[in-house]
Design a protein around this motif. Structure first.
Motif, PDB file in Angstrom:
ATOM      1  N   ALA A  63     -59.321  18.548 -17.127  1.00 22.65           N
ATOM      2  CA  ALA A  63     -58.134  19.066 -16.440  1.00 22.65           C
ATOM      3  C   ALA A  63     -57.672  20.385 -17.050  1.00 22.65           C
ATOM      4  O   ALA A  63     -57.275  21.308 -16.324  1.00 22.65           O
ATOM      5  CB  ALA A  63     -57.011  18.037 -16.500  1.00 22.65           C
TER       6      ALA A  63
ATOM      7  N   LEU B  85     -56.245  14.652 -10.499  1.00 23.59           N
ATOM      8  CA  LEU B  85     -57.208  14.509 -11.595  1.00 23.59           C
ATOM      9  C   LEU B  85     -58.507  13.871 -11.113  1.00 23.59           C
ATOM     10  O   LEU B  85     -59.598  14.279 -11.520  1.00 23.59           O
ATOM     11  CB  LEU B  85     -56.598  13.677 -12.717  1.00 23.59           C
TER      12      LEU B  85
ATOM     13  N   ASN C 258     -56.850  21.059  -8.425  1.00 23.80           N
ATOM     14  CA  ASN C 258     -56.022  21.697  -9.444  1.00 23.80           C
ATOM     15  C   ASN C 258     -55.356  22.945  -8.885  1.00 23.80           C
ATOM     16  O   ASN C 258     -55.850  23.563  -7.936  1.00 23.80           O
ATOM     17  CB  ASN C 258     -56.871  22.090 -10.669  1.00 23.80           C
TER      18      ASN C 258
END
Length: 436
Positions: free
Chosen positions: A129, A225, A230
């Protein structure tokens, strides 16, 4: 795999092997412990809370960990932190990857859920991440990521009322193989938060309709995730370059349009474009382009440019206007201001008409009259001369005692300069006869 994130019971340090652990669990606690151990796929939530404490020698901050009952914690699959950071404006835009309490690190609830769902570890999920979300950006903490909200409030995930679960009034296939989050959405439980999705509507009305439950924020983070969704912040160098370009465009518009028009036709449209554009890129491309630097660049460029023009170019034009306003008509003044080269000193060859005027018997009049009367009469005479010359487009060059010199055809070219001079002389004589 079905995982549940629930907020545990008990007070501060009530679990996690704390000193306030109950000596003998109740019948309900034992039943829940057996259910958690039998399921084997439940992740419980904990929280690290802080509160200011005042004392005689100064203030301090008390940090407390709120853990589930220790028997629940032992029976659950894992323990994760439900803390969510808020920005200065109270909006939840980020989520922690882990939280440390008393030298022990706890993964955040979204990280723990994603790790168990993907048969991975919280450390691997967090590292991925951080890499995808470019958390090294100076506006972000190195231990947090931006939440990629999937849909407006209440529309991104399926909701099942808890009473239907208790009454077994639902289809188990609805949650088969899914991550199940248990949380509250009631306003009375104070787990509602402002998020960027408030601007996208909430399917309702009222002030509280735009607030998102904390459990839904966890769901958005976890979903991002798992699916690699993102939000990437724009590189600081690119942000700086974009801000400089916007400031230069604003400066060019300011010079071209001048301050008042540039405010309405330059600054305001560019500000609207910056706000709408950054939000649209955020929603459609998941790219965070900071709007504040753009707005500051536009505003500072307009403000600094306006001050500069006022202190230099505009002030110079005002001085030029004041210097020529008493010598030429408004039409001629407009031409001069739009062609400043006409006022430059230098040799030029022109064909023009020169206007001269003089008062007959002025010297004897001065000797025989009081000074106050002389000044009064001369002022009337010069006022008439100035008005007539300006009315016919001439340029008043100078007064020499009672003499007047004006030019027609300079500084502005006038093909009929001779005719203008004759007409001015005719009107001047008529006005002087009235003065006599």
């Amino acid at each position: 795999m079905v995982l549940a994130g629930v907020s545990g019971g008990g007070g501060p340090e009530a679990g996690h092997k704390g000193p306030l652990a109950l000596s003998e669990p109740s019948h309900d606690d034992k039943w829940l412990t057996r259910a958690l151990r039998g399921a084997g796929n439940v992740v419980l939530a904990m929280e690290v809370a802080s509160a200011p404490v005042a004392g005689r020698e100064g203030g301090a901050e008390l940090i407390v960990g709120n853990f589930p009952f220790e028997d629940f914690e032992d029976a659950a699959l894992g323990l994760a932190c439900a803390n969510m950071p808020r920005a200065l404006d109270g909006v939840v835009r980020r989520n922690w990857l882990s939280v440390t309490h008393q030298d022990e690190s706890f993964p955040s609830l979204p990280v723990a859920l994603a790790a168990h769902y993907q048969n991975s570890t919280p450390a691997q999920v967090g590292a991925t991440a951080l890499a995808l979300g470019q958390a090294q950006h100076p506006a972000l903490s190195g231990n947090s990521i931006l939440v990629a909200y999937r849909a407006p409030i209440g529309a991104g995930f399926r909701r099942l009322p808890y009473y239907r679960i208790l009454e077994n009034d639902f289809d188990p296939q609805q949650v088969a193989g899914a991550i199940v989050l248990l949380g509250s959405i009631a306003a009375e439980l104070h787990d509602l938060h402002y998020t960027p999705m408030a601007l996208r509507g909430a399917g309702g009305t009222g002030e509280k309709a735009a607030l998102m439950p904390g459990v839904e924020i966890v769901a958005n983070t976890t979903d991002g995730l798992i699916h690699g969704r993102n939000i990437k912040p724009l590189d600081p160098s690119a942000t700086a370059a974009l801000t400089v370009v916007a400031a230069m465009v604003m400066a060019a518009l300011l010079v071209w349009l001048r301050p008042l028009k540039a405010l309405a036709l330059g600054w305001l449209p560019l500000v609207v474009l910056a706000v709408v554009g950054t939000f649209e890129i955020f929603w459609t491309r998941r790219l965070w382009v900071p709007a504040i630097p753009l707005l500051l660049g536009l505003t500072l460029s307009y403000g600094a440019g306006t001050i500069y023009l006022e202190l230099t170019a505009v002030r110079g034009q005002r001085r030029l206007r004041q210097a020529w306003a008493k010598r030429v008509s408004s039409e001629v003044l407009s031409v001069i201001l739009n062609n400043l080269g006409l006022t430059k000193v230098g040799g030029r060859r022109l064909v023009e008409t020169v206007f001269f005027s003089d008062l007959q018997g002025f010297t004897p009049f001065c000797h025989s009259s009081p000074p106050e009367q002389v000044v009064e009469q001369v002022n009337k005479y010069l006022t008439i001369a100035t008005q007539v010359i300006r009315a016919h487009g001439g340029t008043l060059h100078k007064f020499i005692g009672d003499g007047v010199m004006a030019v027609f055809g300079d500084s502005v070219e006038q093909p009929d300069h001779a005719l203008r001079a004759v007409q001015a002389e005719r009107d001047f004589l008529q006005r002087m006869n009235e003065l006599r």
